[in-house]
Scaffold this active site. Sequence first.
Site: not given
Ligand code: M6R
Length: 600
Positions: A481, A27, A99-100, A484, A2, A500, A595, A477, A73
């Site tokens: 990517k 956010r 926000n929280g 998501e 948020c 396995h 984010k 990673e 969010w």
């Molecule tokens: O801001 P941060 O690096 O602490 O965030 C951690 C994860 O939330 C962040 O890396 C998330 O996995 C990304 N959306 C991946 O692309």
Amino acid sequence: MCGIVGYIGTADAKEILLRGLEKLEYRGYDSAGIAIANESGIHVYKEKGRIAALRDVVDTSEESEVGIGHTRWATHGVPSQLNAHPHQSTTSRFTIVHNGVIENYEQLRREYLEGVEMVSDTDTEIIVQLVDTFSKDGLSTEEAFRKTLSLLEGSYATALLDNTDRDTIYVGKNKSPLLIGLADGVNVIASDAMAMLQVTNEFMEIEDKEIVVVTRETAQVKKLDGQEISRDSYIAELDSTDIEKGTYPHYMLKEIDEQPFVIRNIITKYKDENENIKLDEEIRSAVTDADRIYIIAAGTSYHSGLVGKELIEKIAHIPVETHIASEFLYNMPLLSKKPLFIFISQSGETADLRGVLVNVKELGHPALTITNVPGSTLSREADYTLHTHAGPEIAVASTKAYTAQMAVMAILAVDAARAVGVEIDFDPLQELGIVANAMEIFTEKKEVLEEVAREFLSVSRNAFFIGRSLDYYVCMEGALKLKEISYIQAEGFAGGELKHGTIALIEEGTPVIGLATQKDVSLNIRGNMKEVVARGANPCFISMEGCEHEEDTVVMPAVHEYLTPLVSVLPMQIISYYAALHRGCDVDKPRNLAKSVTVE
Ligand code: M6R
């Protein structure tokens, strides 16, 4: 998660709030709303969906110089117009954005709000109803606000309007980020300075459990008991052009392309006039004094932490464990006698990491944050900070922050190695220059990778990324990517582990992307690829010079074996980008995500 904004000045508040919310959409983007105050009262507009949807419902003829706004969010209550912020008290006197997460909202409701009918399913509504209730008991708005905040357990960044005094905004903060922006006859509030660069670049931080009474001319900081506090402001070193897309269709593509510049920027920032590594003496001592390093991170930053472990152990010979923050928080392993904690976080705001940091500080252990946002919560609360200098990362899918984190950890590892006298034949500043050049070839190779995305991923339900050693971490990673932003079920696997169990999932046409940059295991991973091809997989091989075969789809220029993840992740990022694009997904704002993950 948020984002909140507020404005009090002399210009058109609603346009400034809407533009600010657009900058904070990263956010959260389930719903959005603004409340503006003028001589006829407080007017609330809110809508499910993005800021663009909110714009459609705002009455443009309503003039105002004061207002607050929110992009959501969802945590408590589904994304809907009803649950969108701002929320109002039953009397409509008070209006709030938040926000929280308020953890004790059920208990507060039972204790103080019997008979008050809640309109939404949110935890936020409790705040505004409590302020209203306490003001009916005879408290001033500020007193009612402070009393309410002192009862809350959990996290909040919040802004309140009072219909009986429409020239003041009351704000409060605990754990969630919030800044006050200062200008001449104008003050603003924002979860992130980027949102209000349109008004000012002078900002003031607020500490946890403080409130600020904001008018056009003043921003008075107080503790929850009413004690006044003086606070200095600072100039945010942000360029508003950094947060524009320019000619790019998406932030993600822009940020992928920025990676060579980011690496060169890191080299400059961490190099002294004698071309040696420039790092604070106290950070060096913190690393070399440790008998074990615990890297704590989440998501993409966790994946860079896995690479960081390899770098620090191989280069500096210090034992390292990398942990997922949310697991470590409730299941802490037996710690060594002299641990150093390294928190890796692009945003510096991730709640899971902050929870661990609080515990670590209570135990008296030193903490270093590696972050892209130096003024962030994790940066302020740790003993030391290393800045990744990647520039604002707006796309939800992290790209340049990941490579920047690994570059900084390589520098940190070599600095520590030299300090303790480990002999190493690896100059990270020079080798990172080679990395930056190697990254550049991907600005020209995008068509090949777009074709890979089209051929392998435009209709598939799932995909596998396989690699060994450092390549395995990059595969994790790559898979994150892809899933998501394209919503394809994707997994990164250690090549040797497939047989396995997971190989049972391979069927005719299953896309398997293999990665080979590590010479010592390159033949092994090719063997693993043969095993899946024999079971019908559709293979795509990405390799590095020195490990390449003629039939490989992409061959990257060679870089130092320690730094291969910084280059080999780029094809993964680009393939994911095009896969999402071809499938019609919203690349920069994937569903269900935000984010900055500021709730546990
Ligand atoms: O801001 P941060 O690096 O602490 O965030 C951690 C994860 O939330 C962040 O890396 C998330 O996995 C990304 N959306 C991946 O692309």
